[in-house]
Design an enzyme around this catalytic site. Structure first.
Site, PDB file in Angstrom:
ATOM      1  N   THR A 192       0.833  -1.212   0.000  1.00  0.00           N
ATOM      2  CA  THR A 192       0.000   0.000   0.000  1.00  0.00           C
ATOM      3  C   THR A 192       0.868   1.262   0.000  1.00  0.00           C
ATOM      4  OG1 THR A 192      -0.038  -0.099   2.431  1.00  0.00           O
ATOM      5  CG2 THR A 192      -1.905  -1.066   1.272  1.00  0.00           C
ATOM      6  N   HIS A 193       0.255   2.352  -0.478  1.00  0.00           N
ATOM      7  CA  HIS A 193       0.742   3.721  -0.214  1.00  0.00           C
ATOM      8  C   HIS A 193      -0.460   4.372   0.449  1.00  0.00           C
ATOM      9  CE1 HIS A 193       4.583   3.963  -2.234  1.00  0.00           C
ATOM     10  NE2 HIS A 193       4.092   3.486  -3.359  1.00  0.00           N
ATOM     11  N   ILE A 231      15.114  11.469  10.982  1.00  0.00           N
ATOM     12  CA  ILE A 231      15.788  11.137  12.243  1.00  0.00           C
ATOM     13  C   ILE A 231      14.891  10.191  13.040  1.00  0.00           C
ATOM     14  CG2 ILE A 231      17.107  13.292  12.334  1.00  0.00           C
ATOM     15  CD1 ILE A 231      15.009  14.196  14.520  1.00  0.00           C
ATOM     16  N   GLY A 232      15.512   9.444  13.942  1.00  0.00           N
ATOM     17  CA  GLY A 232      14.794   8.419  14.705  1.00  0.00           C
ATOM     18  C   GLY A 232      13.553   8.937  15.401  1.00  0.00           C
ATOM     19  N   ASP A 287       4.468   0.825   1.871  1.00  0.00           N
ATOM     20  CA  ASP A 287       5.677   1.285   1.166  1.00  0.00           C
ATOM     21  C   ASP A 287       5.974   2.737   1.562  1.00  0.00           C
ATOM     22  OD1 ASP A 287       7.737   1.607  -0.658  1.00  0.00           O
ATOM     23  OD2 ASP A 287       6.496   1.322  -2.442  1.00  0.00           O
ATOM     24  N   ARG A 288       6.206   2.956   2.866  1.00  0.00           N
ATOM     25  CA  ARG A 288       6.289   4.315   3.405  1.00  0.00           C
ATOM     26  C   ARG A 288       7.640   4.987   3.156  1.00  0.00           C
ATOM     27  NH1 ARG A 288       7.317   8.453   4.889  1.00  0.00           N
ATOM     28  NH2 ARG A 288       6.403   9.817   6.459  1.00  0.00           N
ATOM     29  N   LYS A 289       8.679   4.167   2.935  1.00  0.00           N
ATOM     30  CA  LYS A 289      10.029   4.697   2.712  1.00  0.00           C
ATOM     31  C   LYS A 289      10.394   5.750   3.755  1.00  0.00           C
ATOM     32  CE  LYS A 289       9.791   3.933  -2.295  1.00  0.00           C
ATOM     33  NZ  LYS A 289       8.336   3.750  -2.523  1.00  0.00           N
ATOM     34  N   PHE A 290      10.432   5.313   5.012  1.00  0.00           N
ATOM     35  CA  PHE A 290      10.821   6.249   6.072  1.00  0.00           C
ATOM     36  C   PHE A 290      12.210   6.810   5.778  1.00  0.00           C
ATOM     37  CE2 PHE A 290       7.848   3.404   8.393  1.00  0.00           C
ATOM     38  CZ  PHE A 290       6.965   4.367   8.848  1.00  0.00           C
TER      39      PHE A 290
HETATM   40  P1  5BU Z   1       4.020   0.137 -10.986  1.00  0.00           P
HETATM   41  O1  5BU Z   1       2.634   0.568 -11.292  1.00  0.00           O
HETATM   42  O2  5BU Z   1       4.205  -1.408 -11.114  1.00  0.00           O
HETATM   43  O3  5BU Z   1       5.064   0.895 -11.727  1.00  0.00           O
HETATM   44  O4  5BU Z   1       4.189   0.467  -9.428  1.00  0.00           O
HETATM   45  C1  5BU Z   1       5.385   0.263  -8.736  1.00  0.00           C
HETATM   46  C2  5BU Z   1       5.173   0.463  -7.267  1.00  0.00           C
HETATM   47  O5  5BU Z   1       6.386   0.156  -6.578  1.00  0.00           O
HETATM   48  C3  5BU Z   1       4.800   1.875  -6.870  1.00  0.00           C
HETATM   49  O6  5BU Z   1       3.966   1.797  -5.724  1.00  0.00           O
HETATM   50  C4  5BU Z   1       6.119   2.502  -6.498  1.00  0.00           C
HETATM   51  O7  5BU Z   1       5.952   3.503  -5.521  1.00  0.00           O
HETATM   52  C5  5BU Z   1       6.880   1.333  -5.931  1.00  0.00           C
HETATM   53  N1  5BU Z   1       8.346   1.383  -6.109  1.00  0.00           N
HETATM   54  C6  5BU Z   1       8.943   1.447  -7.360  1.00  0.00           C
HETATM   55  O8  5BU Z   1       8.274   1.468  -8.375  1.00  0.00           O
HETATM   56  N2  5BU Z   1      10.309   1.485  -7.452  1.00  0.00           N
HETATM   57  C7  5BU Z   1      11.125   1.451  -6.366  1.00  0.00           C
HETATM   58  O9  5BU Z   1      12.353   1.471  -6.484  1.00  0.00           O
HETATM   59  C8  5BU Z   1      10.479   1.348  -5.095  1.00  0.00           C
HETATM   60  C9  5BU Z   1       9.106   1.313  -5.002  1.00  0.00           C
HETATM   61 BR1  5BU Z   1      11.519   1.238  -3.586  1.00  0.00          BR
END
Ligand code: 5BU
Length: 274
Positions: free
Chosen positions: A63-64, A99-100, A93-96
């Site tokens: 998810t996003h 800082i901690g 897929d939050r990609k934190f």
């Molecule tokens: P797509 O529609 O298959 O292109 O979506 C790819 C998903 O993977 C999308 O949610 C991106 O934010 C996520 N992603 C990516 O495409 N590439 C990366 O390097 C990373 C995440 Br980390």
């Protein structure tokens, strides 16, 4: 070190030291799937509909959650109940990247309550190892009820054109994963990182590799995304293939999910039979 990628999922699901990694591999073996659906839709209804329709074919729903226009406690309840109904894990897929002290607040509580419902999250190593300590602390707090079911993927590479997550950055990501083995399940990367030589490399390590940018029909998009096929991702070491538009934007998403499932599974069978 030889990578574990030629060992069958059911064996890794039995032997892995991390309970969440065991669950991942067990689900993959049971469902005969290594597909992660990236459900990048923008309403709760669309997200839950997709999760319900595609649930039988995937191991993980990615998810996003911040792109939903109507996120609420109903989103969380819906995701949790579908995750149980269809036996899939949830990866936010939050990609934190902070800082901690800040990432703890973004992970636990706040508007999105991520630690409550996401089994897996990811983080970049740009801020240094403190980011792992901070997230691990949340997941191992005495009053946190889901400790055994939370894990982190380190974003070691990216699929977009001109990505800066290469070279030394990728190497240091692998070194950090080795240092924090346990809460760190593995990586998001485009290829196997098992042969990257760093301090802390261990014979028995078994990091899980998620590869994004997987598409059967397209090579990329107009905004720099670059794709590879399920076959090439799995041959390159991916344990789980992540696909978004290739599945949810297909004319028939269920049919597409089945296609990715079968392509990913056949490529995996070839790999373990070698
Ligand atoms: P797509 O529609 O298959 O292109 O979506 C790819 C998903 O993977 C999308 O949610 C991106 O934010 C996520 N992603 C990516 O495409 N590439 C990366 O390097 C990373 C995440 Br980390």
């Amino acid at each position: 070190m030889a990578s574990k990628s030629q060992i069958p999922y059911e064996v890794r699901g039995r032997d892995h030291p991390n309970p969440l990694a065991r669950r991942l591999f067990q689900i993959a073996a049971e469902k005969q799937s290594n597909v992660v659906v990236s459900a990048d839709v923008t309403t709760t209804q669309e997200l839950l509909d997709l999760a319900d329709k595609l649930g039988p074919y995937m191991v993980v729903l990615k998810t996003h959650i911040d792109i939903l226009s109507d996120f609420s406690s109903e989103t969380i309840a819906g995701l949790q109940s579908l995750s149980q109904k269809h036996n899939f894990l949830i990866f936010e897929d939050r990609k934190f990247v902070d800082i901690g002290n800040t990432v703890q607040k973004q992970y636990h509580g706040g508007a999105l309550q991520i630690s409550q419902w996401a089994h897996i999250v990811n983080a970049t190593m740009l801020p240094g190892p403190g980011i792992i300590d901070a997230l691990a602390q949340v997941a191992s707090a005495p009053d946190f009820p889901h400790a055994a079911h939370r894990g982190l993927l380190i974003l070691a590479e990216m699929t977009s054109k001109g990505s800066l997550a290469t070279g030394k950055y990728t190497e240091l990501s692998v070194e950090m994963a080795r240092k924090y083995r346990g809460f760190v399940l593995g990586f998001v990367a485009t290829r196997s990182l098992a042969d990257v030589d760093t301090a802390g490399k261990a014979e028995d390590e078994d990091f899980v590799l998620f590869t994004t940018g997987v598409n059967l029909a397209s090579k990329g998009d107009a905004l720099g995304q670059q794709y590879q096929t399920p076959e090439s991702a799995i041959a390159g070491g991916a344990d789980f293939i992540i696909s978004g538009r290739g599945i949810y934007a297909a004319p028939d998403p269920v049919e597409a999910a089945r296609q990715y499932q079968s392509a990913g599974w056949n490529a995996y069978l070839q790999r373990v039979r070698k």
